[in-house]
Design an enzyme around this catalytic site. Structure first.
Site, mmCIF file in Angstrom:
data_model
loop_
_atom_site.group_PDB
_atom_site.id
_atom_site.type_symbol
_atom_site.label_atom_id
_atom_site.label_comp_id
_atom_site.label_asym_id
_atom_site.label_seq_id
_atom_site.Cartn_x
_atom_site.Cartn_y
_atom_site.Cartn_z
ATOM 1 N N ALA A 10 2.626 20.877 4.907
ATOM 2 C CA ALA A 10 1.559 21.660 4.268
ATOM 3 C C ALA A 10 1.500 21.437 2.754
ATOM 4 O O ALA A 10 0.729 22.103 2.064
ATOM 5 C CB ALA A 10 1.761 23.144 4.569
ATOM 6 N N VAL A 61 11.419 17.176 8.639
ATOM 7 C CA VAL A 61 11.350 17.186 10.115
ATOM 8 C C VAL A 61 12.224 16.106 10.760
ATOM 9 O O VAL A 61 12.497 16.160 11.956
ATOM 10 C CB VAL A 61 9.895 17.065 10.648
ATOM 11 C CG1 VAL A 61 9.056 18.267 10.256
ATOM 12 C CG2 VAL A 61 9.236 15.761 10.232
ATOM 13 N N ASN A 86 1.547 18.302 11.985
ATOM 14 C CA ASN A 86 0.797 17.438 11.060
ATOM 15 C C ASN A 86 1.704 16.519 10.247
ATOM 16 O O ASN A 86 1.288 15.413 9.870
ATOM 17 C CB ASN A 86 -0.025 18.347 10.122
ATOM 18 C CG ASN A 86 -0.531 17.626 8.904
ATOM 19 O OD1 ASN A 86 -1.489 16.859 8.981
ATOM 20 N ND2 ASN A 86 0.108 17.838 7.757
ATOM 21 N N TYR A 152 3.721 1.877 12.667
ATOM 22 C CA TYR A 152 2.935 3.116 12.473
ATOM 23 C C TYR A 152 2.044 3.335 13.700
ATOM 24 O O TYR A 152 1.989 4.447 14.245
ATOM 25 C CB TYR A 152 2.092 3.039 11.194
ATOM 26 C CG TYR A 152 1.236 4.280 11.003
ATOM 27 C CD1 TYR A 152 1.822 5.517 10.758
ATOM 28 C CD2 TYR A 152 -0.155 4.224 11.117
ATOM 29 C CE1 TYR A 152 1.043 6.673 10.622
ATOM 30 C CE2 TYR A 152 -0.939 5.370 10.967
ATOM 31 C CZ TYR A 152 -0.325 6.595 10.722
ATOM 32 O OH TYR A 152 -1.094 7.731 10.594
ATOM 33 N N PRO A 182 -7.735 11.251 13.550
ATOM 34 C CA PRO A 182 -8.670 10.871 12.491
ATOM 35 C C PRO A 182 -8.649 9.370 12.182
ATOM 36 O O PRO A 182 -7.626 8.696 12.345
ATOM 37 C CB PRO A 182 -8.158 11.638 11.262
ATOM 38 C CG PRO A 182 -7.075 12.558 11.747
ATOM 39 C CD PRO A 182 -6.544 11.931 12.998
HETATM 40 P P1 NDP Z 1 -0.347 13.218 3.005
HETATM 41 O O1 NDP Z 1 0.614 12.163 2.549
HETATM 42 O O2 NDP Z 1 -1.368 13.690 2.042
HETATM 43 O O3 NDP Z 1 0.449 14.460 3.598
HETATM 44 C C1 NDP Z 1 1.525 14.278 4.472
HETATM 45 C C2 NDP Z 1 2.277 15.589 4.661
HETATM 46 O O4 NDP Z 1 3.359 15.337 5.584
HETATM 47 C C3 NDP Z 1 2.879 16.094 3.381
HETATM 48 O O5 NDP Z 1 2.725 17.486 3.295
HETATM 49 C C4 NDP Z 1 4.354 15.743 3.508
HETATM 50 O O6 NDP Z 1 5.143 16.730 2.872
HETATM 51 C C5 NDP Z 1 4.543 15.844 5.026
HETATM 52 N N1 NDP Z 1 5.707 15.080 5.454
HETATM 53 C C6 NDP Z 1 5.887 13.733 5.445
HETATM 54 N N2 NDP Z 1 7.113 13.429 5.856
HETATM 55 C C7 NDP Z 1 7.740 14.605 6.136
HETATM 56 C C8 NDP Z 1 9.027 14.948 6.590
HETATM 57 N N3 NDP Z 1 9.959 14.021 6.865
HETATM 58 N N4 NDP Z 1 9.331 16.250 6.770
HETATM 59 C C9 NDP Z 1 8.406 17.190 6.513
HETATM 60 N N5 NDP Z 1 7.167 16.945 6.080
HETATM 61 C C10 NDP Z 1 6.852 15.652 5.882
HETATM 62 O O7 NDP Z 1 -1.052 12.569 4.291
HETATM 63 P P2 NDP Z 1 -2.145 13.146 5.311
HETATM 64 O O8 NDP Z 1 -2.474 14.546 5.010
HETATM 65 O O9 NDP Z 1 -3.232 12.150 5.367
HETATM 66 O O10 NDP Z 1 -1.320 13.048 6.658
HETATM 67 C C11 NDP Z 1 -1.151 14.122 7.565
HETATM 68 C C12 NDP Z 1 -1.102 13.582 8.980
HETATM 69 O O11 NDP Z 1 -2.347 12.964 9.284
HETATM 70 C C13 NDP Z 1 -0.037 12.533 9.218
HETATM 71 O O12 NDP Z 1 0.554 12.767 10.476
HETATM 72 C C14 NDP Z 1 -0.816 11.221 9.230
HETATM 73 O O13 NDP Z 1 -0.175 10.228 9.987
HETATM 74 C C15 NDP Z 1 -2.105 11.693 9.864
HETATM 75 N N6 NDP Z 1 -3.271 10.864 9.650
HETATM 76 C C16 NDP Z 1 -3.712 10.558 8.389
HETATM 77 C C17 NDP Z 1 -4.824 9.759 8.218
HETATM 78 C C18 NDP Z 1 -5.314 9.329 6.872
HETATM 79 O O14 NDP Z 1 -6.110 8.363 6.795
HETATM 80 N N7 NDP Z 1 -4.916 9.996 5.794
HETATM 81 C C19 NDP Z 1 -5.598 9.284 9.371
HETATM 82 C C20 NDP Z 1 -5.042 9.619 10.643
HETATM 83 C C21 NDP Z 1 -3.943 10.413 10.766
HETATM 84 P P3 NDP Z 1 6.448 16.448 1.983
HETATM 85 O O15 NDP Z 1 6.306 15.085 1.404
HETATM 86 O O16 NDP Z 1 6.439 17.553 0.984
HETATM 87 O O17 NDP Z 1 7.568 16.572 2.950
HETATM 88 C C1 8X3 Z 2 -4.171 6.674 9.299
HETATM 89 C C2 8X3 Z 2 -5.395 5.864 9.514
HETATM 90 O O1 8X3 Z 2 -6.289 3.508 9.965
HETATM 91 O O2 8X3 Z 2 -4.579 3.766 8.244
HETATM 92 O O3 8X3 Z 2 -3.580 7.062 10.490
HETATM 93 O O4 8X3 Z 2 -4.014 3.941 10.553
HETATM 94 S S1 8X3 Z 2 -5.045 4.200 9.570
#
Ligand code: NDP
Ligand code: 8X3
Length: 251
Positions: A10, A61, A86, A152, A182
Site C-alpha cells: 500500500a 511478504v 497487490n 516476471y 492490468p
Molecule cells: P509499485 O512499484 O508502484 O508498487 C508496488 C507495491 O508493492 C509497493 O507498495 C511495494 O511496497 C510493494 N511491494 C513490493 N515488494 C514487496 C515486498 N517484498 N513486501 C511487501 N510489499 C512489497 O507498482 P504497482 O502499483 O504498479 O504494482 C502493484 C501490483 O500490480 C504488482 O503486483 C504488479 O506486478 C502489478 N501490476 C502492475 C502493472 C503496471 O504496469 N504497473 C501492470 C500489471 C500488474 P514496498 O516497496 O514499500 O514494500
Molecule cells: C506489468 C505490465 O506488460 O510490463 O505487469 O508486464 S507488463
C-alpha cells in the site's frame, strides 16, 4: 464497526490508490508494505481526511516470519472482508540466458510465495468469519509472455493459476475470489524493474496514455461492490492504446 480491507503493497501505485478509494468508501484499512514512513504518512492522511481507522504493518511478504506479524492483529481486525493481494514487482528485463538469478528469486519470492503466505493466513480468518473476498492482482503478463519478460511473466501466470485454484478451494466457504489483470499502469513499477533508472522507466510510458493507479483501484472497487451472489472471476484491463503485450500504439 466498518468493513475492513487488507491491502498488501500500500506504499505506492495501485495499492496506495486502493487505500484512498476504500477509505473514501468508509472502509477501515490494514495497510502493509516494507516502507514504514510511507505507510505512516498515508495512514495519518486518510484518518484525518475520512475519519476511518487504519492499522499499518511493516512487512516484507517474502519473509514468512514478517507475514506472521498479521497474527498479532486483534480479533476485531481479523474480521477482514476484503484482501487485496497487490504487493508485487518486476526486476530486470533480460534474456533467460543472462538474467540475474537474484532478480528471479526476488520476483518468485514476492509475487508467488508472498501472495501464498498472506493468502493462507487471511483465508483462514475469512473461513472463520463465514465470508470474504480475495482480489489478486495479476497482469497481462500472466496471460501472455513477452520478450525478456520470462520470470516476471511466469510469476504472473502463477498468480492466474492460483486465482483459479483459490476460487475452487474456497468455494465451499462462499469466499469470493477475483483476479484483476492490468496492462501498462504508470506507477513506480518500471522504476523498480530497472533498479531505479528513472529515465529508462519514463520511456516505457512515452507516446501513449497508460492506465493510472486510480483506474485499477476503480476496477477493484467495482468487483468488490457487486451484490453477494455475483463473483467476477477475472478481468483484463488495458490502456485503450494497448491491445496486448506486443501491440501498443505510440503517437
Ligand atoms: P509499485 O512499484 O508502484 O508498487 C508496488 C507495491 O508493492 C509497493 O507498495 C511495494 O511496497 C510493494 N511491494 C513490493 N515488494 C514487496 C515486498 N517484498 N513486501 C511487501 N510489499 C512489497 O507498482 P504497482 O502499483 O504498479 O504494482 C502493484 C501490483 O500490480 C504488482 O503486483 C504488479 O506486478 C502489478 N501490476 C502492475 C502493472 C503496471 O504496469 N504497473 C501492470 C500489471 C500488474 P514496498 O516497496 O514499500 O514494500
Ligand atoms: C506489468 C505490465 O506488460 O510490463 O505487469 O508486464 S507488463
Amino acid at each position: 464497526m466498518s468493513k475492513i480491507v487488507l491491502i498488501t503493497g500500500a506504499t505506492a501505485g495501485i495499492g496506495e490508490a486502493c487505500a484512498r478509494l476504500f477509505a473514501q468508501q468508509n472502509y477501515d484499512l490494514i495497510l502493509t508494505g516494507r516502507r514504514t514512513e510511507r505507510l505512516d504518512a498515508l495512514a495519518t492522511q486518510l484518518v484525518s481526511e475520512f475519519g476511518i481507522r487504519v492499522n499499518t504493518i511493516t512487512m516484507d511478504v517474502q519473509i514468512k516470519e514478517d507475514v506472521a506479524k498479521l497474527e498479532m492483529l486483534t480479533d476485531e481486525w481479523k474480521k477482514v472482508n476484503i484482501l487485496i493481494n497487490n504487493a508485487g514487482l518486476s526486476q530486470g528485463l533480460d534474456p533467460i540466458n543472462s538474467g540475474s538469478t537474484t532478480d528471479w528469486e526476488v520476483m518468485i519470492d514476492t509475487n508467488i510465495k508472498g501472495l501464498l503466505y498472506v493468502t493462507k493466513l487471511v483465508s483462514n480468518w475469512m473461513i472463520e468469519n463465514g465470508s470474504g473476498h480475495i482480489i489478486n492482482i495479476g497482469s497481462i503478463a500472466g496471460k501472455e509472455t513477452y520478450l525478456n519478460g520470462n520470470v516476471y511473466c511466469a510469476t504472473k501466470h502463477a498468480v492466474d493459476s492460483l486465482n483459479k485454484a483459490m476460487r475452487i478451494d474456497l468455494l465451499p466457504y462462499k469466499i469470493k475470489v477475483t483476479a484483476i489483470h492490468p496492462g501498462a499502469v504508470e506507477t513506480e513499477f518500471s522504476e523498480v524493474r530497472f533498479h531505479g533508472d528513472k529515465e529508462r522507466a519514463k520511456k516505457v510510458y512515452e507516446g501513449f496514455d497508460a492506465l493510472n493507479a486510480h483506474d485499477i483501484a476503480e476496477t477493484i472497487w467495482f468487483v468488490a461492490s457487486r451484490p453477494p451472489h455475483v463473483n467476477i472471476n477475472d478481468i483484463l484491463v488495458m490502456p485503450t492504446a494497448q491491445a496486448n503485450t506486443s501491440h501498443l500504439l505510440r503517437e
